[in-house]
Design a protein around this motif. Sequence first.
Motif, mmCIF file in Angstrom:
data_model
loop_
_atom_site.group_PDB
_atom_site.id
_atom_site.type_symbol
_atom_site.label_atom_id
_atom_site.label_comp_id
_atom_site.label_asym_id
_atom_site.label_seq_id
_atom_site.Cartn_x
_atom_site.Cartn_y
_atom_site.Cartn_z
ATOM 1 N N ALA A 129 4.996 3.958 14.595
ATOM 2 C CA ALA A 129 6.314 3.861 15.215
ATOM 3 C C ALA A 129 7.179 2.764 14.609
ATOM 4 O O ALA A 129 8.404 2.822 14.653
ATOM 5 C CB ALA A 129 6.152 3.620 16.717
ATOM 6 N N GLU A 130 6.539 1.771 14.017
ATOM 7 C CA GLU A 130 7.282 0.671 13.410
ATOM 8 C C GLU A 130 7.490 0.847 11.907
ATOM 9 O O GLU A 130 7.974 -0.055 11.231
ATOM 10 C CB GLU A 130 6.574 -0.643 13.690
ATOM 11 C CG GLU A 130 6.548 -1.000 15.166
ATOM 12 C CD GLU A 130 5.968 -2.381 15.433
ATOM 13 O OE1 GLU A 130 5.801 -2.718 16.603
ATOM 14 O OE2 GLU A 130 5.700 -3.096 14.437
ATOM 15 N N GLY A 131 7.096 2.004 11.387
ATOM 16 C CA GLY A 131 7.309 2.287 9.973
ATOM 17 C C GLY A 131 6.237 1.761 9.048
ATOM 18 O O GLY A 131 6.359 1.863 7.820
ATOM 19 N N GLN A 132 5.148 1.212 9.601
ATOM 20 C CA GLN A 132 4.055 0.718 8.772
ATOM 21 C C GLN A 132 3.232 1.893 8.251
ATOM 22 O O GLN A 132 2.901 2.809 9.008
ATOM 23 C CB GLN A 132 3.162 -0.224 9.580
ATOM 24 C CG GLN A 132 3.841 -1.514 9.974
ATOM 25 C CD GLN A 132 3.686 -2.581 8.901
ATOM 26 O OE1 GLN A 132 3.644 -2.273 7.711
ATOM 27 N NE2 GLN A 132 3.613 -3.835 9.299
ATOM 28 N N GLU A 133 2.903 1.868 6.971
ATOM 29 C CA GLU A 133 2.187 2.978 6.355
ATOM 30 C C GLU A 133 0.668 2.812 6.425
ATOM 31 O O GLU A 133 0.138 1.703 6.343
ATOM 32 C CB GLU A 133 2.600 3.134 4.888
ATOM 33 C CG GLU A 133 3.980 3.726 4.694
ATOM 34 C CD GLU A 133 4.242 4.113 3.245
ATOM 35 O OE1 GLU A 133 5.160 4.917 3.016
ATOM 36 O OE2 GLU A 133 3.528 3.603 2.348
ATOM 37 N N ALA A 134 -0.013 3.949 6.544
ATOM 38 C CA ALA A 134 -1.468 4.035 6.432
ATOM 39 C C ALA A 134 -1.794 5.089 5.376
ATOM 40 O O ALA A 134 -1.021 6.040 5.182
ATOM 41 C CB ALA A 134 -2.103 4.407 7.772
ATOM 42 N N HIS A 135 -2.909 4.918 4.699
ATOM 43 C CA HIS A 135 -3.282 5.833 3.621
ATOM 44 C C HIS A 135 -4.744 6.244 3.775
ATOM 45 O O HIS A 135 -5.578 5.468 4.245
ATOM 46 C CB HIS A 135 -3.088 5.162 2.254
ATOM 47 C CG HIS A 135 -1.705 4.641 2.022
ATOM 48 N ND1 HIS A 135 -0.721 5.374 1.410
ATOM 49 C CD2 HIS A 135 -1.145 3.450 2.353
ATOM 50 C CE1 HIS A 135 0.384 4.667 1.364
ATOM 51 N NE2 HIS A 135 0.159 3.488 1.931
ATOM 52 N N GLU A 136 -5.055 7.467 3.372
ATOM 53 C CA GLU A 136 -6.431 7.965 3.407
ATOM 54 C C GLU A 136 -6.622 8.915 2.232
ATOM 55 O O GLU A 136 -5.721 9.690 1.885
ATOM 56 C CB GLU A 136 -6.702 8.686 4.725
ATOM 57 C CG GLU A 136 -8.173 8.910 5.012
ATOM 58 C CD GLU A 136 -8.880 7.660 5.515
ATOM 59 O OE1 GLU A 136 -9.931 7.327 4.937
ATOM 60 O OE2 GLU A 136 -8.393 7.012 6.455
ATOM 61 N N ASN A 137 -7.793 8.835 1.598
ATOM 62 C CA ASN A 137 -8.125 9.720 0.478
ATOM 63 C C ASN A 137 -9.508 10.318 0.702
ATOM 64 O O ASN A 137 -10.404 9.641 1.226
ATOM 65 C CB ASN A 137 -8.121 8.943 -0.842
ATOM 66 C CG ASN A 137 -6.755 8.393 -1.194
ATOM 67 O OD1 ASN A 137 -5.910 9.097 -1.705
ATOM 68 N ND2 ASN A 137 -6.533 7.110 -0.898
#
Length: 415
Positions: A129-137
């Motif tokens: 909601a705050e625009g922070q990114e998460a990544h997964e591969n």
Amino acid sequence: MTDSRRRRGLMTASALLGGVLVLSACSGGDSDASESGGSSSQAQADEAAAQKSSEAQIKITPADGSNNASINNSATVSVSKGTLTQVTMTAADGSTVAGELSADKTSWKPSVQLERSTTYKLSATAKDAEGQEAHENASFTTVSPDNSFIGNFTPEDGSTVGVGMPVSINFNKEITNKAAVQKGVTVNTTSGQEVVCHWFSTTRMDCRPEDYWQENSTVTLKLALDGVEGADGVFGVQQKTVTFKIGRNQVTYVDAKTKQMKVMQDGKTVRTIPISAGSPDNKTYEGQMVISEKFKETRMNGATVGFTDDDGKGEYDIKDVPHAMRLTSSGTFLHGNYWGAKSIFGSVNTSHGCVGLSDTKGADDPNTPAAWFYDNSIVGDVVVVQNTGDKTVAPDNGLNGWNMDWAQWKAGSAA
């Protein structure tokens, strides 16, 4: 953490490449003495990084490293506490798989049927909601017919790789007739170097010359396995030719004692970069390691390699590690570090076994040492790690067969 506990975690997390990769995390070697304040300062830095991380939780199905995945119902991506902003799925030949994003942007799935006996890679990004990114591969391999086998190989057709990149073939069935299968696999190079194949197991065979490939040469892999009986009643189905090129000669030397990294191209030093390697409690493996994957950003979770707290959760869980390059299948990376103090680079070893370079959050500053190295490295480049005090990395832990001498290598051939 005791040495035996740490080793058990690494053994559990280790897996072969070519479609069987563990989650991104750091791992190194044996644990001995500790630097004063190293463990506590690193724990504080890890906690601070976790607090800055995204709330979004990405889940990829099937799990990373899965085999025999369905060609109809596999490859779903979902997110909680956020929305998906990008999902990319590619097949082993580099082709992109079309997919559909749900209206609420919380799930994704392929819009076409997957191919049998194919390794796929998924890369997902989400925002909270705050625009922070998460990544997964993640990577998985689809099911194949019971009476046939194929070899999932690397590198890819048409690619340009570093001088250390072996031909690595992971068979989806156990091979008992190794001599017949090896006869159906030929590797030639325009440099004229002798190439020999070595069996690490009944499912993995790597091929390389005695010394690194000659720069700017061309390598051709031919799979003439159609009709070859690899095991009782199990026959090959591949008839394929793959060609890849060897790029410039880049070998990087990491010295954990001086805490400096020397990047050499064609025998000349092009840059020296301060680093922070594994702490005395979590030493980095020594030896010749080959970059097998590159991620501009990825998640590193200590739980995947046995670094857990009393509650079973990872000692660290950083969802946006920048400029990460895999060195072993058990979780050793050379990567950017934005959460550690700038003063540690070149002065103290603080990591859980990885090699860290100074970087910024978001991987969007091209002027950092980590960004420079990432931009100037390709899959197949060699990283030689020295003076850590730990054992030499196992030759089959990643694409690291260079740690086996030529006589030992040839002894593993079935020819």
